[in-house]
Design a protein around this motif. Structure first.
Motif, short mmCIF file in Angstrom:
data_model
loop_
_atom_site.label_atom_id
_atom_site.label_comp_id
_atom_site.label_asym_id
_atom_site.label_seq_id
_atom_site.Cartn_x
_atom_site.Cartn_y
_atom_site.Cartn_z
N LEU A 181 1.17 9.30 0.69
CA LEU A 181 1.69 8.09 0.07
C LEU A 181 1.07 7.94 -1.32
N ALA A 182 1.92 8.13 -2.33
CA ALA A 182 1.42 8.09 -3.72
C ALA A 182 1.59 6.71 -4.32
N GLY A 183 2.59 5.97 -3.81
CA GLY A 183 2.83 4.66 -4.38
C GLY A 183 3.65 3.78 -3.47
N VAL A 184 3.50 2.47 -3.67
CA VAL A 184 4.26 1.50 -2.90
C VAL A 184 4.99 0.57 -3.87
N VAL A 185 6.28 0.39 -3.63
CA VAL A 185 7.06 -0.59 -4.37
C VAL A 185 7.30 -1.75 -3.42
N MET A 186 6.76 -2.91 -3.76
CA MET A 186 6.96 -4.07 -2.89
C MET A 186 8.03 -4.96 -3.52
N LEU A 187 9.07 -5.22 -2.74
CA LEU A 187 10.16 -6.05 -3.24
C LEU A 187 10.00 -7.48 -2.76
N VAL A 188 10.09 -8.38 -3.71
CA VAL A 188 9.91 -9.80 -3.41
C VAL A 188 11.08 -10.56 -4.03
N ASP A 189 11.74 -11.38 -3.21
CA ASP A 189 12.76 -12.27 -3.76
C ASP A 189 12.02 -13.47 -4.34
#
Ligand SMILES: Nc1nc2c(ncn2[C@@H]2O[C@H](COP(=O)(O)OP(=O)(O)OP(=O)(O)O)[C@@H](O)[C@H]2O)c(=O)[nH]1
Ligand SMILES: [Mg+2]
Length: 226
Positions: free
Chosen positions: A134-142
């Motif tokens: 796991l190189a990166g995390v994209v967290m999506l937030v409304d």
């Protein structure tokens, strides 16, 4: 992003495509790799993996489709809880996989039975803590909902890895639904809540933030070239 150079242009007499254009083209190579109902079914991957996480209905699958410029690569739906397994997509030119995107099931969907919710939280936490590449995390937030309790828990879960060098980006989704003042407010609040982490506005509808996010992902997956 002006500080990190993007993909290098191939030697040719044609005008050099911009780094962002190359990152966008790279994302377009995405193809379905596999789906796993549980963590133990996920194959180990040799290449950097980038996971998309966030509350159910935040727009993760739509974001993957937008970034990869494919209509139905990831299943997006008006019905929350559409993505119920971990779906992996391979990226790389000429069929060579140099990165993997992971579309994770959303959390916090009210209609899901409590036992299933807890199970998924554990799967998510396990994945985020143990997934080796796991190189990166994209967290999506409304941004109209702000950070939920589960978002906060997730932030805590990944904090040690971020401190150890894992990349992290918060995308405020559905930015087309905000006016400029609301967008600025949402940005500053999210930056505070994520302790100065990288936060950007994103809209699948207006293709806002696509080039910036694409470049970041390319850089994450190719640290040796940036
Ligand atoms: N207006 C607008 N709607 C969006 C945007 N992105 C996603 N949506 C809508 O939001 C809904 C949910 O999108 P999904 O991509 O399925 O959300 P998800 O996070 O993958 O949801 P789960 O799989 O349930 O976790 C769909 O109706 C999308 O069309 C956007 O940028 N703008
Ligand atoms: Mg989804």
């Amino acid at each position: 992003m002006t500080s990190t150079p993007g993909p290098r242009a191939p030697a040719s007499s044609k005008p050099e495509p911009t780094a962002a254009a190359q990152a966008v083209a790279w994302l377009h190579t995405a193809r379905f790799l596999t789906t796993a109902p549980r963590l133990e079914h996920l194959p180990a991957t040799e290449v950097p993996e980038i996971a998309f996480v966030g509350r159910s209905n935040a727009g993760k699958s739509t974001c993957i489709n937008t970034l990869t410029q494919q209509k139905r690569l990831a299943f997006a739906s008006k019905t929350p809880g559409r993505t119920q397994a971990i779906n992996l997509f391979a990226l790389g030119k000429q069929g060579l996989t140099d990165a993997v995107l992971a579309d994770l099931p959303g959390y916090g969907y009210a209609a899901v039975p409590k036992a299933d919710k807890i199970r998924w939280q554990q799967v998510m936490a396990n994945y985020l803590v143990t997934r080796e590449n796991l190189a990166g995390v994209v967290m999506l937030v409304d941004p109209r909902h702000g950070l939920t309790e589960l978002d906060e828990i997730l932030l805590e879960v990944i904090r040690p890895r971020v401190e150890a060098g894992m990349k992290f980006l918060v995308l405020l989704t559905k930015a087309d639904k905000l006016n400029r003042a609301e967008a600025n407010k949402a940005l500053s609040i999210a930056r505070l809540q994520t302790a100065g982490g990288e936060v950007k506005l994103f809209s699948a509808l207006k293709k806002q933030g696509v080039e910036e996010a694409s470049l970041l992902l390319w850089n994450w997956a190719h640290p040796e070239q940036t």
